[in-house]
Design an enzyme around this catalytic site. Structure first.
Site, PDB file in Angstrom:
ATOM      1  N   ASN A  36      19.495  25.299  -9.029  1.00  0.00           N
ATOM      2  CA  ASN A  36      18.928  25.685  -7.781  1.00  0.00           C
ATOM      3  C   ASN A  36      18.529  26.910  -7.867  1.00  0.00           C
ATOM      4  O   ASN A  36      19.064  27.530  -8.372  1.00  0.00           O
ATOM      5  CB  ASN A  36      19.905  25.531  -6.829  1.00  0.00           C
ATOM      6  CG  ASN A  36      19.521  25.207  -5.309  1.00  0.00           C
ATOM      7  OD1 ASN A  36      18.752  24.526  -4.943  1.00  0.00           O
ATOM      8  ND2 ASN A  36      19.888  26.546  -4.397  1.00  0.00           N
ATOM      9  N   SER A 131      13.879   6.228  -0.835  1.00  0.00           N
ATOM     10  CA  SER A 131      14.367   5.972   0.438  1.00  0.00           C
ATOM     11  C   SER A 131      15.756   5.661   0.763  1.00  0.00           C
ATOM     12  O   SER A 131      16.449   5.077  -0.209  1.00  0.00           O
ATOM     13  CB  SER A 131      13.572   4.873   0.890  1.00  0.00           C
ATOM     14  OG  SER A 131      13.827   4.581   2.562  1.00  0.00           O
ATOM     15  N   GLY A 132      16.295   5.974   1.887  1.00  0.00           N
ATOM     16  CA  GLY A 132      17.761   5.785   2.113  1.00  0.00           C
ATOM     17  C   GLY A 132      18.249   6.834   2.956  1.00  0.00           C
ATOM     18  O   GLY A 132      19.675   6.679   3.122  1.00  0.00           O
ATOM     19  N   LYS A 185       5.963   4.700  -0.874  1.00  0.00           N
ATOM     20  CA  LYS A 185       6.799   5.169  -0.135  1.00  0.00           C
ATOM     21  C   LYS A 185       5.912   5.646   1.200  1.00  0.00           C
ATOM     22  O   LYS A 185       6.806   5.302   2.157  1.00  0.00           O
ATOM     23  CB  LYS A 185       7.734   6.428  -0.925  1.00  0.00           C
ATOM     24  CG  LYS A 185       8.344   7.272   0.134  1.00  0.00           C
ATOM     25  CD  LYS A 185       9.580   6.334   0.481  1.00  0.00           C
ATOM     26  CE  LYS A 185      10.720   7.014   1.093  1.00  0.00           C
ATOM     27  NZ  LYS A 185      10.415   8.098   2.436  1.00  0.00           N
ATOM     28  N   HIS A 188       5.909   2.538   3.122  1.00  0.00           N
ATOM     29  CA  HIS A 188       7.308   2.271   3.649  1.00  0.00           C
ATOM     30  C   HIS A 188       7.756   2.908   4.806  1.00  0.00           C
ATOM     31  O   HIS A 188       8.060   2.491   5.859  1.00  0.00           O
ATOM     32  CB  HIS A 188       8.394   2.561   2.465  1.00  0.00           C
ATOM     33  CG  HIS A 188       9.586   2.587   2.922  1.00  0.00           C
ATOM     34  ND1 HIS A 188      10.115   3.744   3.740  1.00  0.00           N
ATOM     35  CD2 HIS A 188      10.802   1.813   3.040  1.00  0.00           C
ATOM     36  CE1 HIS A 188      11.563   3.594   4.088  1.00  0.00           C
ATOM     37  NE2 HIS A 188      11.823   2.285   3.513  1.00  0.00           N
ATOM     38  N   ASN A 189       7.275   4.270   4.976  1.00  0.00           N
ATOM     39  CA  ASN A 189       7.533   5.108   6.074  1.00  0.00           C
ATOM     40  C   ASN A 189       6.663   4.626   7.193  1.00  0.00           C
ATOM     41  O   ASN A 189       7.123   4.732   8.547  1.00  0.00           O
ATOM     42  CB  ASN A 189       7.491   6.466   5.763  1.00  0.00           C
ATOM     43  CG  ASN A 189       8.676   7.375   5.079  1.00  0.00           C
ATOM     44  OD1 ASN A 189       9.272   6.439   4.355  1.00  0.00           O
ATOM     45  ND2 ASN A 189       8.794   8.377   5.392  1.00  0.00           N
ATOM     46  N   GLU A 192       8.232   1.967   8.774  1.00  0.00           N
ATOM     47  CA  GLU A 192       9.477   2.223   9.347  1.00  0.00           C
ATOM     48  C   GLU A 192       9.078   2.787  10.772  1.00  0.00           C
ATOM     49  O   GLU A 192       9.864   2.358  11.772  1.00  0.00           O
ATOM     50  CB  GLU A 192       9.964   3.526   8.424  1.00  0.00           C
ATOM     51  CG  GLU A 192      11.067   4.124   9.162  1.00  0.00           C
ATOM     52  CD  GLU A 192      11.596   5.458   8.197  1.00  0.00           C
ATOM     53  OE1 GLU A 192      11.927   5.275   7.042  1.00  0.00           O
ATOM     54  OE2 GLU A 192      11.601   6.778   8.576  1.00  0.00           O
ATOM     55  N   HIS A 456     -29.572  -0.282  12.597  1.00  0.00           N
ATOM     56  CA  HIS A 456     -28.468  -0.598  11.402  1.00  0.00           C
ATOM     57  C   HIS A 456     -28.610  -1.827  10.707  1.00  0.00           C
ATOM     58  O   HIS A 456     -27.726  -1.939   9.910  1.00  0.00           O
ATOM     59  CB  HIS A 456     -27.435  -0.100  11.958  1.00  0.00           C
ATOM     60  CG  HIS A 456     -27.083   1.345  12.262  1.00  0.00           C
ATOM     61  ND1 HIS A 456     -27.072   2.471  11.430  1.00  0.00           N
ATOM     62  CD2 HIS A 456     -26.708   1.987  13.624  1.00  0.00           C
ATOM     63  CE1 HIS A 456     -27.007   3.575  12.140  1.00  0.00           C
ATOM     64  NE2 HIS A 456     -26.858   3.186  13.312  1.00  0.00           N
TER      65      HIS A 456
HETATM   66  C1  6PG Z   1      13.567   7.356   4.096  1.00  0.00           C
HETATM   67  C2  6PG Z   1      13.154   8.114   5.177  1.00  0.00           C
HETATM   68  C3  6PG Z   1      13.096   9.460   5.074  1.00  0.00           C
HETATM   69  C4  6PG Z   1      12.811  10.341   6.234  1.00  0.00           C
HETATM   70  C5  6PG Z   1      11.392  10.218   6.893  1.00  0.00           C
HETATM   71  C6  6PG Z   1      11.707  10.647   8.405  1.00  0.00           C
HETATM   72  O1  6PG Z   1      13.038   6.441   3.632  1.00  0.00           O
HETATM   73  O2  6PG Z   1      14.726   7.604   3.636  1.00  0.00           O
HETATM   74  O3  6PG Z   1      11.776   7.377   5.459  1.00  0.00           O
HETATM   75  O4  6PG Z   1      12.047   9.719   3.984  1.00  0.00           O
HETATM   76  O5  6PG Z   1      14.015  10.225   7.059  1.00  0.00           O
HETATM   77  O6  6PG Z   1      10.580  10.886   6.477  1.00  0.00           O
HETATM   78  O7  6PG Z   1      10.480  10.714   8.783  1.00  0.00           O
HETATM   79  P1  6PG Z   1      10.041  11.453  10.162  1.00  0.00           P
HETATM   80  O8  6PG Z   1      10.885  12.669  10.439  1.00  0.00           O
HETATM   81  O9  6PG Z   1       8.473  11.662  10.171  1.00  0.00           O
HETATM   82  O10 6PG Z   1      10.429  10.372  11.115  1.00  0.00           O
END
Ligand code: 6PG
Length: 484
Positions: A36, A131-132, A185, A188-189, A192, A456
């Site tokens: 770190n 993710s998770g 990913k 995926h978001n 989400e 067009h």
């Molecule tokens: C995941 C989530 C993670 C995060 C999001 C939240 O897959 O674990 O998607 O990546 O919690 O980025 O996104 P926001 O802050 O834009 O809601």
């Protein structure tokens, strides 16, 4: 100088990084080096988790020396300039053949750029979506790595060792080259965002239509979680709705400010979809709904605008039927959101030359990630049956499910419009559904308008070629050069 005893290293020991490092250390065969920027944090993680057997490094050089070859390091820092800074340092101490993995939520064009730059040094660079959340990082996330085939040889077994397991299979696959993992990913978001907004709309309609309180609605979600909607997001919705605020005794959801935040991945999904020409209307509406919520200065003024003027109350004897309608509307809209998301992945793969197996993506989302859901098995089945499925929701299972849901879906969208309750994700998903299945669209009129004001041109349904009507002349049609 430490001996090269670690097979994997983690840079960045905030919660996600330290949890991922602990997860790695807990799996047989892994020895984990940690680094770190401030050594204090490294010492803190070392002291808190002696069981992990971490090998601490105080400098990048020590970190590199602690790693067996090919050196493999996962960067877990906040996406952005910090990622570039860490890469620059690692490149100085790593050698050709070594592997640098970025496990943050990087924007995929950045990953493409970084991969190219790092590859020029002979070092492998892998952008991996993870993710998770914090819990997933510790116990088993869903992992979406891009990067080279060479890096996957070393990285595959390590990532398989820490990924969530769904029906016996680890939730990780080599998604594709360079930025493919972060692209997936990102989508995926986006999904989400859509899933969360749809759930929020369902909650709002039930609350405002039936007067049920959050704890009662929590029970409805808990019940839904036993059926076809079973998913992590439905499960946690019940938990959030059940929560009582300690200081006021009110449901927590009633004391949380109604302004949704966003870190940008939803917006990237929509921006990318716009560039690719893929309609991800559900994801877009979910992203915009967060933006709308976060403008209190507008909302306070607009609060004076008229609504329908009638109370929205579902008659007592229709409450159960209404709730079932909302459930079906949620399910159908969710199918649209996933269908649109998979469209975007397919379009992205075509644009960037990635060979992404859509069925494999649905499988690695079955466990560990935020959108994990029973439903993903059905998506995997659909792609197994027809790998080049043009539109996911047309697969027989989903077509049947939407067929079953559509009358309820329409009733819910009508009820929301009449009651003056915003349901942007429900209604845009329904419009998308009606658009994509339409025999003929008013796009023909749009083409006519474009030809009128900008020459067009248009194509005809009855013969090949490209045409223009001489609108400002005698309005006869001529064959024209195609200008789209
Ligand atoms: C995941 C989530 C993670 C995060 C999001 C939240 O897959 O674990 O998607 O990546 O919690 O980025 O996104 P926001 O802050 O834009 O809601």
């Amino acid at each position: 100088m430490p001996t090269a005893a670690a097979n994997i290293g983690v840079v960045g020991l905030a919660v996600m990084g330290s949890n991922l490092a602990r997860n790695l250390a807990s799996r047989e065969g892994n020895t984990v080096a940690i680094f770190n920027r401030s050594y204090e944090k490294t010492q803190g993680v070392l002291d808190a988790h002696p069981e992990a057997g971490f090998i601490p490094a105080a400098t990048y050089q020590e970190f590199a020396d602690a790693l067996q070859k090919p050196r493999t390091a996962i960067i877990m820092v906040k996406a952005g300039a910090g990622t570039d800074a860490v890469i620059d340092e690692l490149v100085k101490v790593f050698e050709p053949g070594d592997i640098i993995v970025d496990g943050g939520n990087a924007y995929f064009p950045d990953t493409i750029r970084r991969e190219k730059a790092v590859r020029a040094t002979g070092i492998n660079f892998v952008g991996a979506g993870i993710s998770g959340g914090e819990e997933g990082a510790l116990t088993g996330p869903s992992i979406m790595p891009g990067g080279s085939d060479e890096s996957w040889v070393t990285l595959g077994p390590i990532l398989r060792s820490i990924a969530a397991i769904a029906e016996g299979e680890p939730c990780v696959t080599h998604v594709g080259h360079d930025g493919a993992g972060h692209f997936v990913k990102m989508v995926h978001n986006g999904i989400e965002y859509a899933d969360m907004q749809l759930i929020a709309e369902a909650y709002d309609l039930i609350r405002r239509g039936t007067g049920k309180n959050p704890a009662e609605i929590a029970e409805i979600f808990a019940e839904w979680n036993k059926g076809e909607l079973e998913s992590y997001l439905i499960e946690i919705t019940a938990e959030v709705l059940r929560q009582v605020d300690a200081s006021t005794g009110a449901p927590l959801v009633d004391v949380i400010l109604d302004q949704a935040g966003a870190k940008g991945t939803g917006a990237w999904t929509v921006q990318t979809a716009l560039s690719l020409g893929v309609p991800v209307s559900g994801i877009a509406e979910a992203t915009f709904a967060r933006s709308l919520s976060s403008h209190p200065e507008q909302r306070v003024v607009a609060g004076a605008l008229p609504g329908p003027g009638e109370e929205f109350t579902v008659p007592a004897d229709q409450v159960d039927a209404f709730i079932e309608d909302v459930r079906l509307a949620l399910y159908a809209s969710k199918i649209v959101a996933y269908s649109q998301g998979f469209d975007e992945i397919r379009a992205g793969a075509a644009e960037y030359g990635w060979n992404i197996e859509l069925g494999a993506i649905s499988k690695i989302w079955r466990g560990g990630c935020i959108i994990r859901a029973q439903f993903l098995n059905r998506i995997a089945d659909a792609y197994a049956e027809t790998p080049d499925l043009p539109v996911l929701m047309a697969a027989s299972y989903f077509a049947e499910a939407i067929g079953r849901a559509q009358a309820a879906w329409r009733r819910v969208v009508v009820a929301a419009a009449q009651a003056g309750i915003p349901a942007p994700a429900f209604s845009s998903s329904l419009s998308y559904y009606d658009g994509i299945r339409a025999d003929r669209l008013p796009a023909a009129l749009v083409q006519g308008q474009r030809d009128f004001f900008g020459a067009h041109t248009y194509k005809r349904i009855d013969k090949p070629g490209t045409f223009h009507t001489q609108w400002s002349g005698d309005r006869t049609e001529i064959e024209a050069v195609d200008t789209h």
